[in-house]
Design a protein around this motif. Structure first.
Motif, PDB file in Angstrom:
ATOM      1  N   GLN A   1      79.662  23.049  45.793  1.00 51.99           N
ATOM      2  CA  GLN A   1      80.444  21.817  45.695  1.00 51.99           C
ATOM      3  C   GLN A   1      80.089  21.015  44.460  1.00 51.99           C
ATOM      4  O   GLN A   1      80.933  20.331  43.887  1.00 51.99           O
ATOM      5  CB  GLN A   1      80.248  20.960  46.945  1.00 51.99           C
ATOM      6  CG  GLN A   1      80.745  21.591  48.226  1.00 51.99           C
ATOM      7  CD  GLN A   1      79.616  22.262  48.991  1.00 51.99           C
ATOM      8  OE1 GLN A   1      78.892  23.089  48.441  1.00 51.99           O
ATOM      9  NE2 GLN A   1      79.460  21.920  50.260  1.00 51.99           N
TER      10      GLN A   1
ATOM     11  N   SER B   1      82.128  22.539  41.844  1.00 48.04           N
ATOM     12  CA  SER B   1      83.548  22.235  42.058  1.00 48.04           C
ATOM     13  C   SER B   1      83.872  20.807  41.664  1.00 48.04           C
ATOM     14  O   SER B   1      84.983  20.509  41.218  1.00 48.04           O
ATOM     15  CB  SER B   1      83.921  22.453  43.526  1.00 48.04           C
ATOM     16  OG  SER B   1      83.820  23.810  43.890  1.00 48.04           O
TER      17      SER B   1
ATOM     18  N   PHE C   1      83.781  28.167  40.301  1.00 53.34           N
ATOM     19  CA  PHE C   1      83.658  26.843  40.897  1.00 53.34           C
ATOM     20  C   PHE C   1      83.810  25.761  39.839  1.00 53.34           C
ATOM     21  O   PHE C   1      84.550  24.788  40.019  1.00 53.34           O
ATOM     22  CB  PHE C   1      82.308  26.715  41.621  1.00 53.34           C
ATOM     23  CG  PHE C   1      82.197  27.555  42.856  1.00 53.34           C
ATOM     24  CD1 PHE C   1      82.601  27.062  44.084  1.00 53.34           C
ATOM     25  CD2 PHE C   1      81.714  28.852  42.788  1.00 53.34           C
ATOM     26  CE1 PHE C   1      82.512  27.835  45.233  1.00 53.34           C
ATOM     27  CE2 PHE C   1      81.619  29.642  43.924  1.00 53.34           C
ATOM     28  CZ  PHE C   1      82.018  29.136  45.153  1.00 53.34           C
TER      29      PHE C   1
ATOM     30  N   ASN D   1      87.312  25.664  38.739  1.00 51.48           N
ATOM     31  CA  ASN D   1      88.256  25.492  39.852  1.00 51.48           C
ATOM     32  C   ASN D   1      89.285  26.615  39.863  1.00 51.48           C
ATOM     33  O   ASN D   1      90.497  26.387  40.009  1.00 51.48           O
ATOM     34  CB  ASN D   1      88.927  24.119  39.783  1.00 51.48           C
ATOM     35  CG  ASN D   1      87.907  22.995  39.843  1.00 51.48           C
ATOM     36  OD1 ASN D   1      87.629  22.350  38.844  1.00 51.48           O
ATOM     37  ND2 ASN D   1      87.320  22.788  41.011  1.00 51.48           N
ATOM     38  N   SER D   2      88.780  27.827  39.699  1.00 47.40           N
ATOM     39  CA  SER D   2      89.640  29.006  39.687  1.00 47.40           C
ATOM     40  C   SER D   2      89.287  29.954  40.830  1.00 47.40           C
ATOM     41  O   SER D   2      89.379  31.171  40.689  1.00 47.40           O
ATOM     42  CB  SER D   2      89.516  29.732  38.341  1.00 47.40           C
ATOM     43  OG  SER D   2      88.177  30.108  38.082  1.00 47.40           O
TER      44      SER D   2
ATOM     45  N   PHE E   1      81.636  15.784  46.158  1.00 47.61           N
ATOM     46  CA  PHE E   1      82.918  16.462  46.333  1.00 47.61           C
ATOM     47  C   PHE E   1      83.646  15.912  47.549  1.00 47.61           C
ATOM     48  O   PHE E   1      84.844  15.612  47.500  1.00 47.61           O
ATOM     49  CB  PHE E   1      82.667  17.963  46.477  1.00 47.61           C
ATOM     50  CG  PHE E   1      83.882  18.828  46.340  1.00 47.61           C
ATOM     51  CD1 PHE E   1      84.821  18.611  45.349  1.00 47.61           C
ATOM     52  CD2 PHE E   1      84.068  19.904  47.195  1.00 47.61           C
ATOM     53  CE1 PHE E   1      85.941  19.436  45.204  1.00 47.61           C
ATOM     54  CE2 PHE E   1      85.179  20.735  47.067  1.00 47.61           C
ATOM     55  CZ  PHE E   1      86.105  20.496  46.071  1.00 47.61           C
TER      56      PHE E   1
ATOM     57  N   LYS F   1      88.075  17.216  34.171  1.00 52.12           N
ATOM     58  CA  LYS F   1      88.292  18.651  33.980  1.00 52.12           C
ATOM     59  C   LYS F   1      89.616  18.995  33.292  1.00 52.12           C
ATOM     60  O   LYS F   1      89.808  20.129  32.856  1.00 52.12           O
ATOM     61  CB  LYS F   1      88.224  19.364  35.328  1.00 52.12           C
ATOM     62  CG  LYS F   1      86.865  19.206  36.021  1.00 52.12           C
ATOM     63  CD  LYS F   1      86.658  20.254  37.085  1.00 52.12           C
ATOM     64  CE  LYS F   1      85.269  20.177  37.658  1.00 52.12           C
ATOM     65  NZ  LYS F   1      84.869  21.383  38.395  1.00 52.12           N
TER      66      LYS F   1
ATOM     67  N   TRP G   1      91.996  21.458  36.585  1.00 53.19           N
ATOM     68  CA  TRP G   1      91.987  20.863  37.917  1.00 53.19           C
ATOM     69  C   TRP G   1      93.416  20.719  38.439  1.00 53.19           C
ATOM     70  O   TRP G   1      94.308  20.285  37.724  1.00 53.19           O
ATOM     71  CB  TRP G   1      91.327  19.490  37.930  1.00 53.19           C
ATOM     72  CG  TRP G   1      91.454  18.828  39.279  1.00 53.19           C
ATOM     73  CD1 TRP G   1      92.353  17.879  39.655  1.00 53.19           C
ATOM     74  CD2 TRP G   1      90.696  19.135  40.441  1.00 53.19           C
ATOM     75  NE1 TRP G   1      92.199  17.554  40.985  1.00 53.19           N
ATOM     76  CE2 TRP G   1      91.174  18.323  41.502  1.00 53.19           C
ATOM     77  CE3 TRP G   1      89.646  20.009  40.703  1.00 53.19           C
ATOM     78  CZ2 TRP G   1      90.654  18.365  42.786  1.00 53.19           C
ATOM     79  CZ3 TRP G   1      89.115  20.053  41.994  1.00 53.19           C
ATOM     80  CH2 TRP G   1      89.620  19.234  43.013  1.00 53.19           C
TER      81      TRP G   1
ATOM     82  N   ASP H   1      93.016  22.338  44.502  1.00 49.73           N
ATOM     83  CA  ASP H   1      91.611  22.731  44.347  1.00 49.73           C
ATOM     84  C   ASP H   1      90.678  21.938  45.251  1.00 49.73           C
ATOM     85  O   ASP H   1      89.491  22.259  45.360  1.00 49.73           O
ATOM     86  CB  ASP H   1      91.164  22.551  42.894  1.00 49.73           C
ATOM     87  CG  ASP H   1      91.888  23.493  41.952  1.00 49.73           C
ATOM     88  OD1 ASP H   1      92.223  24.608  42.385  1.00 49.73           O
ATOM     89  OD2 ASP H   1      92.118  23.101  40.787  1.00 49.73           O
TER      90      ASP H   1
ATOM     91  N   TYR I   1      89.046  24.867  49.555  1.00 52.01           N
ATOM     92  CA  TYR I   1      88.712  26.231  49.174  1.00 52.01           C
ATOM     93  C   TYR I   1      89.696  27.216  49.809  1.00 52.01           C
ATOM     94  O   TYR I   1      90.296  26.926  50.851  1.00 52.01           O
ATOM     95  CB  TYR I   1      87.290  26.570  49.615  1.00 52.01           C
ATOM     96  CG  TYR I   1      86.205  25.974  48.747  1.00 52.01           C
ATOM     97  CD1 TYR I   1      86.490  25.198  47.636  1.00 52.01           C
ATOM     98  CD2 TYR I   1      84.861  26.202  49.056  1.00 52.01           C
ATOM     99  CE1 TYR I   1      85.478  24.665  46.854  1.00 52.01           C
ATOM    100  CE2 TYR I   1      83.850  25.673  48.273  1.00 52.01           C
ATOM    101  CZ  TYR I   1      84.155  24.898  47.176  1.00 52.01           C
ATOM    102  OH  TYR I   1      83.161  24.376  46.392  1.00 52.01           O
TER     103      TYR I   1
END
Length: 473
Positions: A86, A89, A103, A106-107, A426, A443, A447, A451, A454
């Protein structure tokens, strides 16, 4: 998080093989196996003596903190992954040696291994907790022992469900070991899961000891205060602010048991009076998070470095001493390259054995109560609680005066005080509805709104054709 749709899938089917190994770690050898239908994961157990019953619950804590294979630690979900995943993320840490971290970028995809690892570990905890509850309820052991162990199991069940809903949104609510039920259990809404968490924690409050006598006065097994502290958090997340304030106040009032140490470098020590509940790390001599966040030597970079955006959030002005946040020097350190890393924990070798990995602590309760009071327009009370934490950090009181500004001030204080503690940042950005604004700014185009949750692991989807994926995956 979505609560308007129902989905269906198998919550536990794919972990059956793993459970056999986990149960061998728990030390529960003196169990009477009861003949039960073949559709049950394992037969329910009646605990014949207090030794085996306590060993089972102790084993549950051990399995939560680490999974071993041949004596070697192979996964450390609660010790590491529930913080580092997290943190990457969100906007706390990144991997300086990698440009492809799923992470950080965010992919995530449904086949990302760590996503499945965390999912499985959380449901393993729930299954084991349900097993304890069912076995203790059927046993003839003393009422005091039964209350304590059932209370601990309900607390741990609530803790696992808490992370599940905050990572995946609607998830299966599992309160039994019956495969005929769990294998077809659909996704319950977050409201339903939170309601069960609240009930479990209320039950635990009334059942658990008020002290730490069950863990030799170490704060490594849940007592009633741990249940109260988690309940305060759950109420806050559920926007039940009056109840969140009420529960946090119970902890803060226990000054004989819980205090804020003035020295920041003592907060995470084994003897810290700020700790409400921690994982016992004596087996390995160091907290697993130390291995994840600290450099392996003084001459190398850390595997995970603190992000520039996080570091810039510290109040640091060399010309004004009262703006120097002591947590910057105490809880972050610099590698020779200049990269800074998290140093809340200083142990990453087996010889240290000075720290437990803290899960619940007093500072969070002050921040819970501050936010809850501000949400109820008790701005003076909220400011007072907020300033308790700021004062310890060497800062002056907050300048915020309006409700909106004070809520942002609490968010900021939680970002700094609770960084890299089991996904707090997060989760905070999601529950306050600010995640897109904050992470979108940090990001950029990597982002997207989906996202925030999960993906459901592919292995779980393959276990049940009725499983539907989260949006965006």
């Amino acid at each position: 998080m979505r609560t308007d749709k129902k989905y269906s899938f198998s919550a536990l089917a794919m972990v059956i093989l793993t459970l056999a190994t986990l149960l061998s770690l728990s030390g529960c050898k003196k169990l009477l196996e009861i003949k039960t239908p073949s559709n049950q994961l394992e037969s329910k157990n009646i605990y014949l003596d207090s030794v085996s019953a306590q060993a089972t619950v102790n084993g549950l804590y051990t399995v939560m903190y680490n999974t071993t294979s041949g004596g070697t630690v192979v996964t450390t979900t609660y010790g590491t992954f529930l913080t580092t995943c997290q943190g990457r993320s969100a906007d706390e840490v990144y991997a300086p040696a990698s440009t492809t971290d799923e992470f950080v970028n965010n992919s995530l995809v449904p086949t990302t291994g760590l996503v499945n690892t965390v999912w499985v570990a959380l449901y393993q905890t729930i299954y084991q907790a349900n097993k304890v509850i069912e076995g203790m309820e059927a046993s003839a052991l003393s009422p005091t022992l039964k209350r304590q162990l059932i209370g601990e199991a309900k607390f741990l069940r609530a803790y696992a469900h808490f992370h599940l809903v905050n990572l995946w949104g609607d998830v299966p609510l599992i309160t039994t070991t019956e495969v005929s039920l769990t294998s077809i259990q659909g996704r319950n809404s977050t409201d339903v899961v939170y309601a069960q968490m609240i009930q479990d924690l209320k039950d635990a409050q009334g059942a658990l000891s008020t002290n730490y006598s069950w863990s030799a006065n170490l704060r490594t097994r849940a007592n009633s205060s741990a249940a109260t502290a988690l309940l305060a958090r759950v109420y806050l997340y559920n926007k039940q602010y009056a109840l969140a304030e009420q529960e946090a106040s119970k902890i803060i009032a226990q000054t004989a048991l819980y205090t804020l140490p003035s020295a920041l470098n003592t907060v995470f020590l084994k003897a810290s009076n700020e700790t409400i509940w921690a994982f016992n790390t004596n087996q390995f001599g160091y907290p697993f998070i130390g291995r994840a966040l600290l450099p392996t030597s003084a001459t190398v970079d850390p595997s995970l470095a603190l992000t520039p955006s996080f570091l810039s959030a510290f109040e640091r002005d060399a010309t004004r001493a009262d703006y120097e946040d002591d947590r910057y020097a105490a809880w972050t350190k610099a590698a020779p390259s200049g990269l800074r890393y998290a140093a809340k924990y200083i142990s990453n070798t087996a010889a240290a054995n000075t720290e437990f990995q803290v899960v619940l602590r007093l500072a969070e309760q002050y921040l819970i109560r501050a936010e809850a009071r501000i949400q109820q327009n008790n701005l003076t009370g909220g400011i007072s609680d907020l300033n308790v934490i700021r004062t310890r950090a060497g800062l002056h009181g907050t300048f915020a005066t309006t409700q909106a500004d004070l809520l942002l001030a609490v968010e900021h204080e939680r970002q700094i005080e609770l960084f890299l503690e089991y996904g707090t940042r997060f989760y905070d950005l999601k529950r306050t509805g600010r995640i897109d604004a904050v992470l979108g700014a940090v990001k950029g185009t990597i982002w997207g709104p989906t996202d925030a949750l999960y993906p459901i692991p592919t292995t779980q989807i393959n276990a049940n054709v009725n499983l539907s994926q989260n949006k965006g995956y």
